[in-house]
Design a protein around this motif. Structure first.
Motif, short mmCIF file in Angstrom:
data_model
loop_
_atom_site.label_atom_id
_atom_site.label_comp_id
_atom_site.label_asym_id
_atom_site.label_seq_id
_atom_site.Cartn_x
_atom_site.Cartn_y
_atom_site.Cartn_z
N VAL A 33 0.86 -1.18 0.00
CA VAL A 33 0.00 0.00 0.00
C VAL A 33 0.89 1.23 0.00
O VAL A 33 1.84 1.31 0.79
N CYS A 34 0.60 2.18 -0.87
CA CYS A 34 1.37 3.42 -0.91
C CYS A 34 0.41 4.59 -0.77
O CYS A 34 -0.62 4.64 -1.47
N ASP A 35 0.72 5.52 0.13
CA ASP A 35 -0.04 6.77 0.21
C ASP A 35 0.90 7.82 0.78
O ASP A 35 1.70 7.51 1.68
N GLY A 79 3.39 9.64 -12.98
CA GLY A 79 4.36 8.64 -13.45
C GLY A 79 4.00 7.22 -13.08
O GLY A 79 4.57 6.27 -13.62
N GLN A 80 3.03 7.06 -12.16
CA GLN A 80 2.70 5.70 -11.69
C GLN A 80 2.31 4.78 -12.85
O GLN A 80 2.76 3.64 -12.95
N GLU A 81 1.45 5.31 -13.75
CA GLU A 81 0.95 4.48 -14.86
C GLU A 81 2.10 4.15 -15.83
O GLU A 81 2.15 3.05 -16.39
N TYR A 122 -14.58 4.16 -14.73
CA TYR A 122 -15.89 4.66 -15.20
C TYR A 122 -16.93 3.58 -14.90
O TYR A 122 -17.43 2.91 -15.80
N HIS A 123 -17.29 3.46 -13.62
CA HIS A 123 -18.11 2.31 -13.19
C HIS A 123 -19.55 2.38 -13.70
O HIS A 123 -20.24 1.38 -13.71
N TRP A 124 -20.02 3.56 -14.14
CA TRP A 124 -21.40 3.64 -14.68
C TRP A 124 -21.58 2.64 -15.82
O TRP A 124 -22.67 2.14 -16.04
N1 LIG Z 1 -15.42 6.12 -9.84
C1 LIG Z 1 -16.01 6.83 -8.91
O1 LIG Z 1 -17.21 6.83 -8.79
C2 LIG Z 1 -15.19 7.65 -7.98
C3 LIG Z 1 -15.72 8.02 -6.74
C4 LIG Z 1 -14.91 8.80 -5.90
C5 LIG Z 1 -13.65 9.20 -6.30
N2 LIG Z 1 -13.19 8.83 -7.53
C6 LIG Z 1 -11.90 9.30 -8.04
O2 LIG Z 1 -10.84 8.73 -7.29
C7 LIG Z 1 -9.76 9.67 -7.19
C8 LIG Z 1 -9.44 9.84 -5.71
O3 LIG Z 1 -10.59 10.35 -5.07
P1 LIG Z 1 -10.84 10.09 -3.51
O4 LIG Z 1 -12.23 10.54 -3.24
O5 LIG Z 1 -10.43 8.74 -3.11
O6 LIG Z 1 -9.82 11.16 -2.91
P2 LIG Z 1 -9.24 11.23 -1.42
O7 LIG Z 1 -8.69 12.59 -1.28
O8 LIG Z 1 -10.28 10.71 -0.46
O9 LIG Z 1 -8.07 10.14 -1.45
C9 LIG Z 1 -6.95 10.27 -2.25
C10 LIG Z 1 -5.79 9.57 -1.55
O10 LIG Z 1 -4.65 9.65 -2.40
C11 LIG Z 1 -3.52 10.02 -1.58
N3 LIG Z 1 -2.52 10.63 -2.45
C12 LIG Z 1 -2.50 11.87 -2.98
N4 LIG Z 1 -1.43 12.03 -3.77
C13 LIG Z 1 -0.76 10.85 -3.75
C14 LIG Z 1 0.42 10.39 -4.38
N5 LIG Z 1 1.14 11.16 -5.19
N6 LIG Z 1 0.82 9.12 -4.11
C15 LIG Z 1 0.12 8.32 -3.28
N7 LIG Z 1 -1.02 8.72 -2.66
C16 LIG Z 1 -1.45 9.96 -2.90
C17 LIG Z 1 -4.10 10.95 -0.54
O11 LIG Z 1 -3.26 11.07 0.60
C18 LIG Z 1 -5.42 10.24 -0.23
O12 LIG Z 1 -5.25 9.24 0.77
C19 LIG Z 1 -10.25 10.96 -7.85
O13 LIG Z 1 -9.75 11.04 -9.14
C20 LIG Z 1 -11.76 10.79 -7.88
O14 LIG Z 1 -12.40 11.42 -8.97
C21 LIG Z 1 -13.93 8.06 -8.36
#
Ligand SMILES: NC(=O)c1ccc[n+]([C@@H]2O[C@H](COP(=O)([O-])OP(=O)(O)OC[C@H]3O[C@@H](n4cnc5c(N)ncnc54)[C@H](O)[C@@H]3O)[C@@H](O)[C@H]2O)c1
Length: 321
Positions: A33-35, A79-81, A122-124
């Motif tokens: 896990v990375c954050d 760069g992750q991807e 894009y889960h829709w």
């Molecule tokens: N598909 C969907 O329905 C849906 C729903 C919610 C969010 N999202 C998308 O998911 C993405 C994240 O949203 P979220 O609500 O989880 O945000 P969030 O702010 O709750 O969580 C993002 C996490 O990423 C971490 N982070 C930030 N930069 C980082 C990096 N460089 N390396 C590692 N970790 C990093 C943050 O510390 C945080 O824990 C957004 O693009 C959002 O649009 C999609």
């Protein structure tokens, strides 16, 4: 069946959804896990008996992974991807794939023709109601589409800042644009009007809070997508207009004909269907269940970013399908 070793980059809000699904689905273990929020990374790692990292490079250098989830905010795709593509690690990345398009174009070029499994959140596209709408459309002519994302401002601070999220159209309405592309086809022209009408005094608020975007599809259909984050409760849905038929698609499907109205309320977990499709592809190499591979998601991203550009310049933007 050997357990898949999964890595996560970003374990905030949406990652929790995927993590729950992984437990439900089984056959996969979160190994790393990375954050950048170290505590958050350690917490999730503790739940899975995984190792935690604050940076993705050392993690991808040291760990053997079967697949990667990238769940960071739009500004944090740095760069992750590209590293995953270089190391041939299949990845599921959350939408939007970034704030603009330059980085995403590089990622798309890296995965194009490589056979690497990719999926975008894009889960829709995985709603049962969307499948039903596709069947109903069949080869009928869609005249026009009206899409809406009318809602409130979500809490994360990055969301309200243009350079961090791209704004509501790129960040949220993208789901509706993507669904329209899935059901009707590519978009070839975009013209947008956006404004900040209500939330201008909110700290760090640098995005428009209302907007409307007119598009032309390659098929000749026309459409508009409107969004607002000013708290006015409105639809979050896509309405399609066909000869004598209206389809209102979201988590549900309403079908209006001249004679009657039919409601379809099927609520399978679309996120889980998305995760299952991805894990199945990782395990078997069969990507046929993945409904949003990276290259296709890039086309949705181009539309949303073009809308921002049009709103800034006052000019329509043409896109090549
Ligand atoms: N598909 C969907 O329905 C849906 C729903 C919610 C969010 N999202 C998308 O998911 C993405 C994240 O949203 P979220 O609500 O989880 O945000 P969030 O702010 O709750 O969580 C993002 C996490 O990423 C971490 N982070 C930030 N930069 C980082 C990096 N460089 N390396 C590692 N970790 C990093 C943050 O510390 C945080 O824990 C957004 O693009 C959002 O649009 C999609």
């Amino acid at each position: 069946m050997t357990e898949l070793r999964i890595g996560f980059i970003g374990v905030g809000g949406i990652a929790q959804e995927h993590l729950r699904n992984l437990r439900q689905i089984g056959g996969a273990r979160v190994a790393v896990v990375c954050d950048v929020d170290r505590q958050r990374a350690e917490l999730v790692a503790g739940e899975w008996g995984a190792r935690s990292y604050a940076e993705y490079e050392p993690m991808l250098d040291r760990e053997e992974l079967d697949a990667l989830y990238i769940c960071v905010p739009p500004f944090a795709h740095v760069g992750q991807e590209l590293v995953a593509a270089e190391r041939r690690i299949p990845f599921l990345v959350e939408k939007p794939i970034e704030v603009g398009t330059a980085y995403a174009e590089r990622v798309a070029a890296a995965v194009r023709g490589s056979g690497l499994t990719t999926s975008v959140g894009y889960h829709w596209r995985y709603f049962a109601s969307v499948e039903r709408a596709r069947e109903l459309i069949g080869d009928r002519t869609v005249g026009m589409a009206l899409g809406y994302w009318m809602d409130s401002m979500p809490p994360p601070l990055w969301w309200r800042q243009r350079h961090l999220s791209g704004g509501q159209f790129v960040e949220q309405a993208t789901h509706v644009v993507d669904l329209a592309r899935y059901l009707i086809g590519d978009i070839v022209q975009v013209y947008a009007e956006m404004a900040t009408r209500v939330l201008g005094e909110v700290d760090d608020f640098t995005i428009p809070d209302v907007g409307t975007v007119t598009v032309r599809f390659a098929s000749g259909a026309v459409g508009t997508f409107s969004n607002a984050c000013i708290g006015a409760p409105g639809p979050i849905a896509l309405h399609l207009y066909l000869k004598d038929l209206t389809l209102e698609v979201g988590g549900h499907l309403t079908v209006r004909s001249r004679e009657d109205v039919q409601e379809h309320h099927e609520h399978p977990n679309a996120y889980q269907a998305e995760d299952e499709a991805f894990l199945h592809a990782v395990r078997t190499g069969d990507t046929s269940r993945i409904r949003s591979p990276y290259g296709d998601a890039l086309k949705t991203q181009r539309v949303c970013v073009a809308a921002n550009h049009s709103a800034e310049t006052g000019q329509p933007v043409r896109l090549t399908p």
